[in-house]
Design an enzyme around this catalytic site. Structure first.
Site, PDB file in Angstrom:
ATOM      1  N   GLU A   1       8.105 -20.021  26.719  1.00  0.00           N
ATOM      2  CA  GLU A   1       7.716 -19.217  25.558  1.00  0.00           C
ATOM      3  C   GLU A   1       6.343 -19.656  25.040  1.00  0.00           C
ATOM      4  OE1 GLU A   1       9.493 -16.724  24.672  1.00  0.00           O
ATOM      5  OE2 GLU A   1      11.498 -17.131  25.462  1.00  0.00           O
TER       6      GLU A   1
ATOM      7  N   CYS B   1      16.235 -19.782  17.909  1.00  0.00           N
ATOM      8  CA  CYS B   1      15.257 -20.363  18.838  1.00  0.00           C
ATOM      9  C   CYS B   1      13.836 -20.071  18.379  1.00  0.00           C
ATOM     10  CB  CYS B   1      15.449 -19.783  20.238  1.00  0.00           C
ATOM     11  SG  CYS B   1      16.943 -20.378  21.057  1.00  0.00           S
TER      12      CYS B   1
ATOM     13  N   HIS C   1      13.377 -21.702  27.454  1.00  0.00           N
ATOM     14  CA  HIS C   1      14.705 -21.109  27.469  1.00  0.00           C
ATOM     15  C   HIS C   1      15.343 -21.380  28.830  1.00  0.00           C
ATOM     16  CE1 HIS C   1      14.459 -18.255  23.874  1.00  0.00           C
ATOM     17  NE2 HIS C   1      15.656 -18.808  23.819  1.00  0.00           N
TER      18      HIS C   1
END
Length: 196
Positions: free
Chosen positions: A82, A144, A163
Protein backbone atom coordinates in the site's frame (compact mmCIF):
# COMPACT_ATOMS: atom_id res chain seq x y z
CA UNK A 1 20.59 0.79 16.17
CA UNK A 2 17.51 0.68 13.99
CA UNK A 3 14.09 0.05 15.36
CA UNK A 4 11.30 -1.37 13.33
CA UNK A 5 7.82 -2.01 14.45
CA UNK A 6 5.23 -4.30 12.98
CA UNK A 7 1.73 -4.21 14.31
CA UNK A 8 -0.43 -7.10 13.16
CA UNK A 9 -4.15 -7.02 13.84
CA UNK A 10 -6.36 -9.12 16.06
CA UNK A 11 -9.25 -11.30 14.93
CA UNK A 12 -12.08 -9.60 13.06
CA UNK A 13 -15.29 -10.56 11.32
CA UNK A 14 -15.21 -14.21 10.22
CA UNK A 15 -11.45 -14.57 10.72
CA UNK A 16 -10.71 -16.10 14.10
CA UNK A 17 -7.06 -16.45 13.20
CA UNK A 18 -5.74 -13.25 11.71
CA UNK A 19 -3.05 -14.20 9.20
CA UNK A 20 -1.35 -10.82 9.59
CA UNK A 21 -0.56 -11.49 13.24
CA UNK A 22 0.56 -15.09 12.54
CA UNK A 23 2.87 -13.77 9.80
CA UNK A 24 4.31 -11.09 12.08
CA UNK A 25 4.98 -13.61 14.86
CA UNK A 26 6.79 -15.78 12.32
CA UNK A 27 8.80 -12.77 11.15
CA UNK A 28 9.73 -12.03 14.73
CA UNK A 29 11.22 -15.53 15.05
CA UNK A 30 13.30 -14.97 11.93
CA UNK A 31 14.38 -11.43 12.78
CA UNK A 32 15.86 -8.87 10.41
CA UNK A 33 19.55 -9.17 11.15
CA UNK A 34 21.41 -8.20 14.29
CA UNK A 35 21.41 -4.42 13.89
CA UNK A 36 17.63 -4.26 13.71
CA UNK A 37 15.71 -4.18 16.94
CA UNK A 38 12.42 -5.66 15.83
CA UNK A 39 9.43 -5.05 18.07
CA UNK A 40 5.99 -6.41 17.36
CA UNK A 41 2.59 -5.46 18.69
CA UNK A 42 -0.96 -6.53 18.00
CA UNK A 43 -3.43 -3.72 17.40
CA UNK A 44 -7.13 -3.97 18.23
CA UNK A 45 -9.68 -3.71 15.42
CA UNK A 46 -11.04 -0.55 17.06
CA UNK A 47 -10.38 2.86 15.51
CA UNK A 48 -9.73 4.90 18.65
CA UNK A 49 -7.61 2.28 20.42
CA UNK A 50 -5.54 1.58 17.31
CA UNK A 51 -4.96 5.33 16.90
CA UNK A 52 -3.85 5.75 20.52
CA UNK A 53 -1.39 2.87 20.24
CA UNK A 54 0.07 4.15 16.96
CA UNK A 55 0.52 7.61 18.49
CA UNK A 56 2.30 6.00 21.45
CA UNK A 57 4.64 4.03 19.16
CA UNK A 58 5.81 7.21 17.46
CA UNK A 59 6.08 9.37 20.57
CA UNK A 60 7.80 6.87 22.87
CA UNK A 61 9.78 4.55 20.60
CA UNK A 62 10.48 6.90 17.66
CA UNK A 63 11.20 4.04 15.25
CA UNK A 64 13.10 4.41 12.00
CA UNK A 65 10.21 2.71 10.24
CA UNK A 66 6.85 1.31 11.28
CA UNK A 67 5.48 -1.46 9.10
CA UNK A 68 1.83 -2.35 9.52
CA UNK A 69 0.63 -5.73 8.36
CA UNK A 70 -3.06 -6.37 7.79
CA UNK A 71 -5.33 -9.11 6.51
CA UNK A 72 -6.76 -8.62 3.03
CA UNK A 73 -10.00 -10.54 3.04
CA UNK A 74 -10.01 -11.26 -0.69
CA UNK A 75 -9.63 -14.96 -1.32
CA UNK A 76 -6.79 -14.60 -3.82
CA UNK A 77 -3.27 -15.30 -2.64
CA UNK A 78 -1.75 -11.85 -3.07
CA UNK A 79 0.59 -9.67 -1.07
CA UNK A 80 -0.41 -6.02 -1.51
CA UNK A 81 1.96 -3.11 -0.99
CA UNK A 82 0.00 0.00 0.00
CA UNK A 83 1.52 3.31 -1.11
CA UNK A 84 -0.65 5.79 0.79
CA UNK A 85 -3.19 6.28 3.55
CA UNK A 86 -6.45 8.20 3.11
CA UNK A 87 -7.94 10.61 5.64
CA UNK A 88 -11.67 10.44 4.88
CA UNK A 89 -14.46 7.98 4.21
CA UNK A 90 -14.45 5.82 7.34
CA UNK A 91 -18.14 4.88 7.49
CA UNK A 92 -17.71 1.24 8.44
CA UNK A 93 -18.09 0.40 12.11
CA UNK A 94 -15.29 -1.29 14.04
CA UNK A 95 -15.38 -4.28 16.41
CA UNK A 96 -17.01 -2.05 19.08
CA UNK A 97 -19.61 -0.65 16.68
CA UNK A 98 -18.06 2.82 16.28
CA UNK A 99 -16.72 4.80 13.38
CA UNK A 100 -14.57 7.94 13.69
CA UNK A 101 -15.95 11.43 14.11
CA UNK A 102 -16.54 13.04 10.73
CA UNK A 103 -15.62 9.64 9.22
CA UNK A 104 -12.01 10.83 9.08
CA UNK A 105 -8.65 10.20 10.81
CA UNK A 106 -7.37 13.70 11.47
CA UNK A 107 -9.77 16.61 11.24
CA UNK A 108 -6.96 18.93 10.12
CA UNK A 109 -4.94 16.36 8.17
CA UNK A 110 -4.21 16.28 4.43
CA UNK A 111 -6.47 14.25 2.12
CA UNK A 112 -3.84 11.52 1.75
CA UNK A 113 -0.28 10.88 2.90
CA UNK A 114 2.25 8.99 0.79
CA UNK A 115 4.72 6.58 2.33
CA UNK A 116 8.39 7.58 2.21
CA UNK A 117 8.95 4.05 0.90
CA UNK A 118 8.60 3.93 -2.86
CA UNK A 119 6.41 0.85 -3.24
CA UNK A 120 6.78 0.84 -7.03
CA UNK A 121 10.56 0.52 -6.77
CA UNK A 122 10.11 -2.15 -4.13
CA UNK A 123 7.59 -4.02 -6.27
CA UNK A 124 9.98 -3.98 -9.26
CA UNK A 125 12.93 -5.26 -7.23
CA UNK A 126 11.40 -7.80 -4.89
CA UNK A 127 9.93 -11.15 -5.77
CA UNK A 128 8.66 -13.86 -3.51
CA UNK A 129 8.45 -17.30 -5.02
CA UNK A 130 4.98 -18.81 -4.92
CA UNK A 131 2.94 -15.63 -4.56
CA UNK A 132 2.16 -12.49 -6.55
CA UNK A 133 2.89 -9.06 -5.17
CA UNK A 134 0.81 -6.12 -6.35
CA UNK A 135 0.71 -2.37 -5.78
CA UNK A 136 -2.24 -0.47 -4.38
CA UNK A 137 -3.15 3.14 -3.69
CA UNK A 138 -6.27 2.33 -1.67
CA UNK A 139 -5.98 0.42 1.60
CA UNK A 140 -9.76 0.04 1.92
CA UNK A 141 -11.08 2.70 4.34
CA UNK A 142 -11.28 0.43 7.36
CA UNK A 143 -9.00 -0.07 10.37
CA UNK A 144 -6.01 -0.89 8.15
CA UNK A 145 -6.23 2.31 6.13
CA UNK A 146 -7.08 4.33 9.25
CA UNK A 147 -4.07 2.99 11.14
CA UNK A 148 -1.80 3.51 8.15
CA UNK A 149 -2.84 7.14 7.71
CA UNK A 150 -2.40 7.80 11.44
CA UNK A 151 1.07 6.24 11.36
CA UNK A 152 2.11 8.21 8.25
CA UNK A 153 0.81 11.36 9.95
CA UNK A 154 2.75 10.91 13.20
CA UNK A 155 5.79 9.35 11.52
CA UNK A 156 6.22 11.92 8.74
CA UNK A 157 5.73 9.26 6.10
CA UNK A 158 8.11 6.72 7.66
CA UNK A 159 5.47 4.01 7.69
CA UNK A 160 4.52 1.21 5.33
CA UNK A 161 1.55 -1.09 5.00
CA UNK A 162 1.51 -4.64 3.68
CA UNK A 163 -1.72 -6.56 3.17
CA UNK A 164 -1.35 -10.33 3.40
CA UNK A 165 -3.87 -13.00 2.32
CA UNK A 166 -5.73 -15.36 4.66
CA UNK A 167 -3.85 -18.53 5.63
CA UNK A 168 -4.39 -21.56 3.42
CA UNK A 169 -2.66 -24.82 2.51
CA UNK A 170 -0.22 -23.06 0.22
CA UNK A 171 -0.01 -19.81 2.19
CA UNK A 172 1.21 -20.78 5.66
CA UNK A 173 2.27 -18.47 8.48
CA UNK A 174 5.84 -19.62 7.89
CA UNK A 175 5.61 -18.74 4.19
CA UNK A 176 4.21 -15.28 4.97
CA UNK A 177 6.82 -14.65 7.65
CA UNK A 178 9.56 -15.37 5.15
CA UNK A 179 7.88 -13.16 2.52
CA UNK A 180 7.60 -10.28 5.02
CA UNK A 181 11.27 -10.69 5.90
CA UNK A 182 12.26 -10.33 2.22
CA UNK A 183 10.00 -7.32 1.63
CA UNK A 184 10.90 -5.48 4.84
CA UNK A 185 14.66 -5.92 4.37
CA UNK A 186 14.21 -4.23 0.98
CA UNK A 187 12.24 -1.41 2.68
CA UNK A 188 15.02 -0.92 5.22
CA UNK A 189 17.54 -0.79 2.40
CA UNK A 190 15.50 2.07 0.89
CA UNK A 191 15.48 3.87 4.25
CA UNK A 192 19.27 3.56 4.37
CA UNK A 193 19.64 4.97 0.87
CA UNK A 194 17.39 7.92 1.70
CA UNK A 195 19.50 8.83 4.72
CA UNK A 196 22.81 8.84 2.87
Amino acid sequence: NLLSFFPGFGPFRQYLVNSSWEAVKELSKRGLGENIDLQIMQLPVVYQKAKEQVCKIWTTLQPLLTVHVGLASSTTALIILEQCGKNKGYQERDACGFHPEGACCMLDGPEKIESAINMKTLWKNVSVEGIDIILSRDAGRYICDYTYYTSLYYGNGRAAFIHVPPLSESVTAEFLGKALQTIILAMLEQCGEQRE
